[in-house]
Scaffold this active site. Structure first.
Site, PDB file in Angstrom:
ATOM      1  N   CYS A  59      -2.338  -2.373   6.751  1.00 32.12           N
ATOM      2  CA  CYS A  59      -2.985  -0.768   7.203  1.00 32.12           C
ATOM      3  C   CYS A  59      -4.444  -0.901   8.071  1.00 32.12           C
ATOM      4  O   CYS A  59      -4.404  -0.254   8.650  1.00 32.12           O
ATOM      5  CB  CYS A  59      -2.517   0.575   6.238  1.00 32.12           C
ATOM      6  SG  CYS A  59      -3.641   0.151   4.675  1.00 32.12           S
ATOM      7  N   GLN A 118      -5.221  -0.245  -4.224  1.00 30.84           N
ATOM      8  CA  GLN A 118      -5.535  -1.306  -4.924  1.00 30.84           C
ATOM      9  C   GLN A 118      -6.550  -1.527  -5.558  1.00 30.84           C
ATOM     10  O   GLN A 118      -6.775  -1.909  -7.636  1.00 30.84           O
ATOM     11  CB  GLN A 118      -6.631  -2.571  -3.713  1.00 30.84           C
ATOM     12  CG  GLN A 118      -7.889  -3.488  -4.417  1.00 30.84           C
ATOM     13  CD  GLN A 118      -8.517  -4.511  -3.109  1.00 30.84           C
ATOM     14  OE1 GLN A 118      -7.245  -3.997  -2.042  1.00 30.84           O
ATOM     15  NE2 GLN A 118      -8.522  -5.373  -3.730  1.00 30.84           N
ATOM     16  N   CYS A 153       0.831  -0.743   0.100  1.00 38.40           N
ATOM     17  CA  CYS A 153       0.500   0.215   0.180  1.00 38.40           C
ATOM     18  C   CYS A 153       1.109   0.955   0.139  1.00 38.40           C
ATOM     19  O   CYS A 153       1.983   1.580   0.600  1.00 38.40           O
ATOM     20  CB  CYS A 153      -1.271   0.254   1.511  1.00 38.40           C
ATOM     21  SG  CYS A 153      -1.496   1.730   1.567  1.00 38.40           S
ATOM     22  N   GLU A 154       0.445   2.335  -0.782  1.00 39.15           N
ATOM     23  CA  GLU A 154       1.492   3.626  -1.124  1.00 39.15           C
ATOM     24  C   GLU A 154       1.043   4.104   0.527  1.00 39.15           C
ATOM     25  O   GLU A 154       1.792   4.784   0.397  1.00 39.15           O
ATOM     26  CB  GLU A 154       1.355   4.032  -2.586  1.00 39.15           C
ATOM     27  CG  GLU A 154       0.149   4.615  -2.704  1.00 39.15           C
ATOM     28  CD  GLU A 154       0.493   5.052  -4.149  1.00 39.15           C
ATOM     29  OE1 GLU A 154       1.046   5.089  -5.224  1.00 39.15           O
ATOM     30  OE2 GLU A 154      -0.650   6.857  -4.682  1.00 39.15           O
ATOM     31  N   HIS A 155       0.266   4.308   0.685  1.00 35.36           N
ATOM     32  CA  HIS A 155      -0.238   5.403   1.405  1.00 35.36           C
ATOM     33  C   HIS A 155       0.537   5.010   2.946  1.00 35.36           C
ATOM     34  O   HIS A 155       0.656   5.860   3.819  1.00 35.36           O
ATOM     35  CB  HIS A 155      -1.865   5.235   1.808  1.00 35.36           C
ATOM     36  CG  HIS A 155      -2.372   5.683   0.715  1.00 35.36           C
ATOM     37  ND1 HIS A 155      -3.685   5.429   0.607  1.00 35.36           N
ATOM     38  CD2 HIS A 155      -2.288   6.322   0.271  1.00 35.36           C
ATOM     39  CE1 HIS A 155      -4.119   5.771  -0.440  1.00 35.36           C
ATOM     40  NE2 HIS A 155      -2.804   6.781  -0.729  1.00 35.36           N
ATOM     41  N   HIS A 156       1.285   3.576   3.284  1.00 34.61           N
ATOM     42  CA  HIS A 156       1.101   3.768   4.787  1.00 34.61           C
ATOM     43  C   HIS A 156       2.936   2.088   4.882  1.00 34.61           C
ATOM     44  O   HIS A 156       3.377   1.890   5.479  1.00 34.61           O
ATOM     45  CB  HIS A 156       0.193   2.397   4.738  1.00 34.61           C
ATOM     46  CG  HIS A 156      -1.160   3.107   5.836  1.00 34.61           C
ATOM     47  ND1 HIS A 156      -2.199   2.794   5.202  1.00 34.61           N
ATOM     48  CD2 HIS A 156      -1.035   4.442   6.588  1.00 34.61           C
ATOM     49  CE1 HIS A 156      -2.735   4.189   5.562  1.00 34.61           C
ATOM     50  NE2 HIS A 156      -2.941   4.779   6.785  1.00 34.61           N
ATOM     51  N   HIS A 201      -5.870  -5.646   3.264  1.00 38.94           N
ATOM     52  CA  HIS A 201      -4.987  -4.473   4.168  1.00 38.94           C
ATOM     53  C   HIS A 201      -4.278  -4.496   5.139  1.00 38.94           C
ATOM     54  O   HIS A 201      -4.473  -4.381   6.160  1.00 38.94           O
ATOM     55  CB  HIS A 201      -5.269  -3.400   3.974  1.00 38.94           C
ATOM     56  CG  HIS A 201      -5.712  -3.109   1.906  1.00 38.94           C
ATOM     57  ND1 HIS A 201      -5.511  -2.390   1.783  1.00 38.94           N
ATOM     58  CD2 HIS A 201      -6.757  -3.675   1.523  1.00 38.94           C
ATOM     59  CE1 HIS A 201      -5.817  -2.223   0.159  1.00 38.94           C
ATOM     60  NE2 HIS A 201      -6.424  -3.471  -0.111  1.00 38.94           N
TER      61      HIS A 201
HETATM   62 ZN    ZN Z   1      -2.503   1.708   3.725  1.00 37.85          ZN
END
Ligand code: ZN
Length: 185
Positions: free
Chosen positions: A147, A117, A76-79, A145
């Site tokens: 995260c 995703q 995941c590119e956010h976390h 996920h």
């Molecule tokens: Zn994430």
């Protein structure tokens, strides 16, 4: 290109940031291990789906082909946390099919990058349309996920499902229903 030295430096800083001692015995090799791991997790940046999707065979049938339960692991590119699950990829051929293992390879090309995703689902469908040129594509990803499940709202086992349709699958309820029937859902 992957810069191993930068990754190692970043991991040392991360360890210091959480109050750890990067020089203690248990952690001394960790920056190196993490850097080597990232060469694998980010390998997709140097690949395209053109190569796997060029291994084609002629067919006369225009029936839907579904490759289901393709296991994938992405980040995941956010976390920068893993998300992983199953990809189901279907297409209606237009005179040619691709070797089944090549659909799994295509999923891998897009999984081995920092991802969202929804975006990954669309990239797989678009690559199929671009290189295989079928009459239509439908891609469903279901993933857990980390995260979401290991922090924050902590809902282990909850899954995010994304769907993307192109060509004849778009706005075609009968074809989409058949996809889910073949999937056994
Ligand atoms: Zn994430």
């Amino acid at each position: 290109m992957i810069d191993q030295e930068k990754i190692k430096e970043a991991v040392r800083l991360l360890l210091e940031g959480i109050g750890e001692d990067p020089t203690r015995a248990g952690l001394i090799d960790t920056p190196d291990r993490v850097a080597r791991m990232w060469t694998e997790l980010a390998a997709g940046y140097e690949q395209t789906a053109k190569e796997p999707l060029s291994r084609i065979f002629p067919v006369e049938s225009g029936e839907m082909v579904l490759e289901k339960d393709i296991t994938f692991y992405s980040t995941c590119e956010h976390h920068l946390m893993p998300f992983y699950g199953k990809a189901h990829v279907a297409y209606v051929p237009d005179g040619k099919v691709v070797g089944l293992s090549k659909l799994a390879r295509t999923v891998e090309v897009f999984a081995r990058r920092l991802q969202i995703q929804e975006q990954m689902t669309g990239q797989i469908a678009d690559a199929m349309m671009e290189f295989l040129k079928p009459k239509g594509v439908m891609v469903v990803l279901e993933a857990e996920h980390m995260c979401m499940t290991a922090r924050g709202i902590k809902k282990p086992g909850s899954k995010t499902v994304t769907i993307c349709t192109r060509g004849v699958f778009q706005d075609n309820e009968a074809l989409q229903t058949r996809f889910f029937q073949m999937l056994g859902k």
